[in-house]
Design an enzyme around this catalytic site. Structure first.
Site, PDB file in Angstrom:
ATOM      1  N   TYR A 117     -32.279 -39.071 -50.185  1.00 21.56           N
ATOM      2  CA  TYR A 117     -31.767 -39.336 -51.537  1.00 21.56           C
ATOM      3  C   TYR A 117     -32.897 -39.157 -52.535  1.00 21.56           C
ATOM      4  O   TYR A 117     -34.009 -39.638 -52.320  1.00 21.56           O
ATOM      5  CB  TYR A 117     -31.228 -40.766 -51.617  1.00 21.56           C
ATOM      6  CG  TYR A 117     -30.690 -41.156 -52.977  1.00 21.56           C
ATOM      7  CD1 TYR A 117     -29.540 -40.556 -53.492  1.00 21.56           C
ATOM      8  CD2 TYR A 117     -31.327 -42.120 -53.754  1.00 21.56           C
ATOM      9  CE1 TYR A 117     -29.047 -40.918 -54.736  1.00 21.56           C
ATOM     10  CE2 TYR A 117     -30.830 -42.490 -54.996  1.00 21.56           C
ATOM     11  CZ  TYR A 117     -29.685 -41.884 -55.490  1.00 21.56           C
ATOM     12  OH  TYR A 117     -29.198 -42.258 -56.721  1.00 21.56           O
ATOM     13  N   ASP A 151     -41.194 -37.305 -52.540  1.00 20.13           N
ATOM     14  CA  ASP A 151     -40.484 -38.329 -53.296  1.00 20.13           C
ATOM     15  C   ASP A 151     -40.936 -39.674 -52.742  1.00 20.13           C
ATOM     16  O   ASP A 151     -40.443 -40.138 -51.716  1.00 20.13           O
ATOM     17  CB  ASP A 151     -38.974 -38.130 -53.141  1.00 20.13           C
ATOM     18  CG  ASP A 151     -38.180 -39.212 -53.870  1.00 20.13           C
ATOM     19  OD1 ASP A 151     -38.792 -40.209 -54.307  1.00 20.13           O
ATOM     20  OD2 ASP A 151     -36.947 -39.058 -53.995  1.00 20.13           O
ATOM     21  N   LYS A 209     -39.554 -47.376 -58.782  1.00 21.35           N
ATOM     22  CA  LYS A 209     -39.530 -48.705 -58.180  1.00 21.35           C
ATOM     23  C   LYS A 209     -40.827 -49.513 -58.408  1.00 21.35           C
ATOM     24  O   LYS A 209     -41.009 -50.014 -59.499  1.00 21.35           O
ATOM     25  CB  LYS A 209     -39.128 -48.581 -56.707  1.00 21.35           C
ATOM     26  CG  LYS A 209     -37.725 -47.920 -56.625  1.00 21.35           C
ATOM     27  CD  LYS A 209     -37.016 -48.022 -55.300  1.00 21.35           C
ATOM     28  CE  LYS A 209     -35.547 -47.646 -55.489  1.00 21.35           C
ATOM     29  NZ  LYS A 209     -35.148 -46.351 -54.947  1.00 21.35           N
TER      30      LYS A 209
HETATM   31  C1  LIG Z   1     -34.304 -45.167 -55.597  1.00 26.67           C
HETATM   32  C2  LIG Z   1     -34.684 -43.782 -55.283  1.00 26.67           C
HETATM   33  C3  LIG Z   1     -34.603 -42.747 -56.230  1.00 26.67           C
HETATM   34  C4  LIG Z   1     -33.937 -42.925 -57.558  1.00 26.67           C
HETATM   35  O1  LIG Z   1     -34.576 -43.857 -58.370  1.00 26.67           O
HETATM   36  P1  LIG Z   1     -33.724 -44.557 -59.549  1.00 26.67           P
HETATM   37  O2  LIG Z   1     -34.754 -45.362 -60.269  1.00 26.67           O
HETATM   38  O3  LIG Z   1     -32.670 -45.352 -58.880  1.00 26.67           O
HETATM   39  O4  LIG Z   1     -33.171 -43.466 -60.390  1.00 26.67           O
HETATM   40  C5  LIG Z   1     -35.126 -41.514 -55.905  1.00 26.67           C
HETATM   41  N1  LIG Z   1     -35.678 -41.288 -54.705  1.00 26.67           N
HETATM   42  C6  LIG Z   1     -35.755 -42.249 -53.763  1.00 26.67           C
HETATM   43  C7  LIG Z   1     -36.421 -41.939 -52.460  1.00 26.67           C
HETATM   44  C8  LIG Z   1     -35.235 -43.509 -54.012  1.00 26.67           C
HETATM   45  O5  LIG Z   1     -35.249 -44.442 -53.046  1.00 26.67           O
END
Ligand SMILES: *Cc1c(COP(=O)(O)O)cnc(C)c1O
Length: 425
Positions: free
Chosen positions: A144, A239, A267
């Site tokens: 994701y 990511d 985060k």
């Molecule tokens: C949470 C998450 C996102 C998206 O971040 P948001 O602040 O919710 O838009 C992207 N990549 C990873 C791996 C994530 O866990």
């Protein structure tokens, strides 16, 4: 357990918000029942509107690594508010946060702040495409990267739990350049590069996959991605929205010793406030406007309150690097209990990140994760919730620990997991 207030609030909220929530997984769709409405949180505990208390393993999905309402972070934010909430002009604080980030993650030579992880990954890909002049990207099934159109293909947890891996409302033409590979499967990546040797601008990966449950990279997998992207001139994007400041100060790239061209953070980087950061090699980041031709902007980007929370969080982590070994130790105790007590389950762990799958076979990618019995997970989840343990309301989300979790919290959780084993076998 009384949850009358939550019930009432949920019913009313459903008239105002789709599914009663502002982000899908919160609706408890895959585990059933009523989501508890959180009133406040402190340290490792959250309290709902009915006054129930829980040990929290969701942790706002990762940001609260120091625990909720952590003193130094809250104090810094309180003070920053008095100076104004947003200016739309550069501030000293952005420079301070940028300096701290580069100190921890040296591959982020130059960076740009945004307001979410979604924005960070989306913008990193735009920069990588602008830099290489190539349109295609590779992503992994089950990873994701936020909800931007081009990345909403086989995107793990939220979409996966709803068993609608692709979203309506995304034109096929938006995802035609998104190529899919299998996590931990080198051949699936080789095949795509040999098919499109001159067209792939970027490969984006969660260095530790954490949105199909927890799936660590096999030894050598990240190194392989580093080599093959370099060979074909594609930009390697990690990511690290979850793993950044979670696998250690240097993120997953520090933990595994593999350096990407670009990194996306979110985060923890905002310590509980909306924040995302993308960055990487200077020559790539120099394509971003106003220096270069890749446009990207944001009214609240580098917001002074969010940067304050990020600075306070990262500084605290830098001052107490022992936090990471202590998190791993706590994770180890929970993992041991899960492995010893829950029948027919598979547990994955990387650093302090872990999750339990209700399948007895090894989980190494999306398909093997999908073998999980989500009904059993729902039973397990509700048993824990009713006994004061708040974990992810989805089989495909992971557990997050914080520095505030005490030995007592962990022991209590272990003993409830043992009890849960009795009712789900
Ligand atoms: C949470 C998450 C996102 C998206 O971040 P948001 O602040 O919710 O838009 C992207 N990549 C990873 C791996 C994530 O866990």
């Amino acid at each position: 357990m009384k949850i009358e207030e939550s019930k009432t609030l949920f019913e009313k909220s459903r008239e105002y918000f789709p599914g009663g929530v502002n982000s899908p997984v919160r609706a408890f769709g895959s585990v059933g029942g009523v989501p508890v409405f959180v009133k406040r949180a402190s340290g490792s505990h959250i309290f709902d509107e009915d006054g129930n208390e829980y040990i929290d393993y969701v942790n706002s999905w990762g940001p609260s690594i120091l625990g909720h309402a952590c003193g130094p972070v809250v104090e810094a934010v309180r003070e920053a508010c008095l100076y104004g909430l947003s200016f739309g002009a550069p501030t000293r604080k952005e420079l301070v946060l940028g300096t701290l980030i580069r100190e921890c993650i040296p591959s982020m030579e130059m960076m740009r702040m945004v307001s979410s992880g979604t924005e960070a990954v989306m913008s990193a890909i735009r920069a990588a495409r602008g830099y290489t002049g190539r349109d295609k990207i590779i992503k992994f099934i089950g990873c994701y990267h936020g909800h931007s159109d081009g990345l909403l293909v086989k995107a793990g947890s939220g979409a996966l739990t709803e068993s609608a891996p692709d979203s309506a409302g995304v034109p096929a033409s938006y995802t035609q350049h998104t190529l899919l590979a299998r996590y931990n499967d080198e051949d699936s990546v080789k095949k795509l590069f040999s098919e499109f040797p001159d067209d792939i601008g970027a490969l984006v990966v969660e260095p530790v996959a954490a949105n199909m449950g927890l799936v660590p990279p096999k030894p050598g997998f990240l190194g392989f991605l580093r080599e093959i992207t370099a060979k074909y001139g594609a930009v390697l994007i990690f990511d690290e929205v979850i793993t950044g400041f979670r696998m250690g100060l240097g993120g997953a790239q520090g933990y595994y010793g593999v350096t990407p061209d670009m990194t996306a953070l979110g985060k923890i980087a905002g310590g509980g406030m909306p924040m995302g950061v993308y960055g990487g090699r200077k020559e790539i980041m120099e394509v971003v406007s106003p220096l270069g031709k890749v446009y990207q902007a944001g009214t609240l980007s580098g917001n002074p309150i969010a940067t304050t929370a990020g600075i306070a969080t990262i500084r605290t982590l830098m001052e107490q690097p022992g936090i990471y070994s202590s998190l791993e130790e706590k994770a180890g105790k929970l993992v041991k209990t899960l492995k010893e007590t829950l029948p027919e389950t598979w547990v994955n762990q990387a650093g302090s990140l872990f999750s339990v799958f209700f399948t007895k076979d090894q989980v190494v990618d999306f398909d093997t994760a999908l073998a999980s019995d989500t009904v059993k997970y729902g039973t397990y989840f509700h048993y824990l919730l009713e006994h004061g343990i708040y974990t992810a309301p989805s089989q495909f989300e992971i557990l997050f620990l914080s520095a505030a979790h005490t030995d007592e919290d962990i022991e209590k959780t272990c003993s409830i997991i043992k009890d849960a084993a009795g009712i789900i076998s």
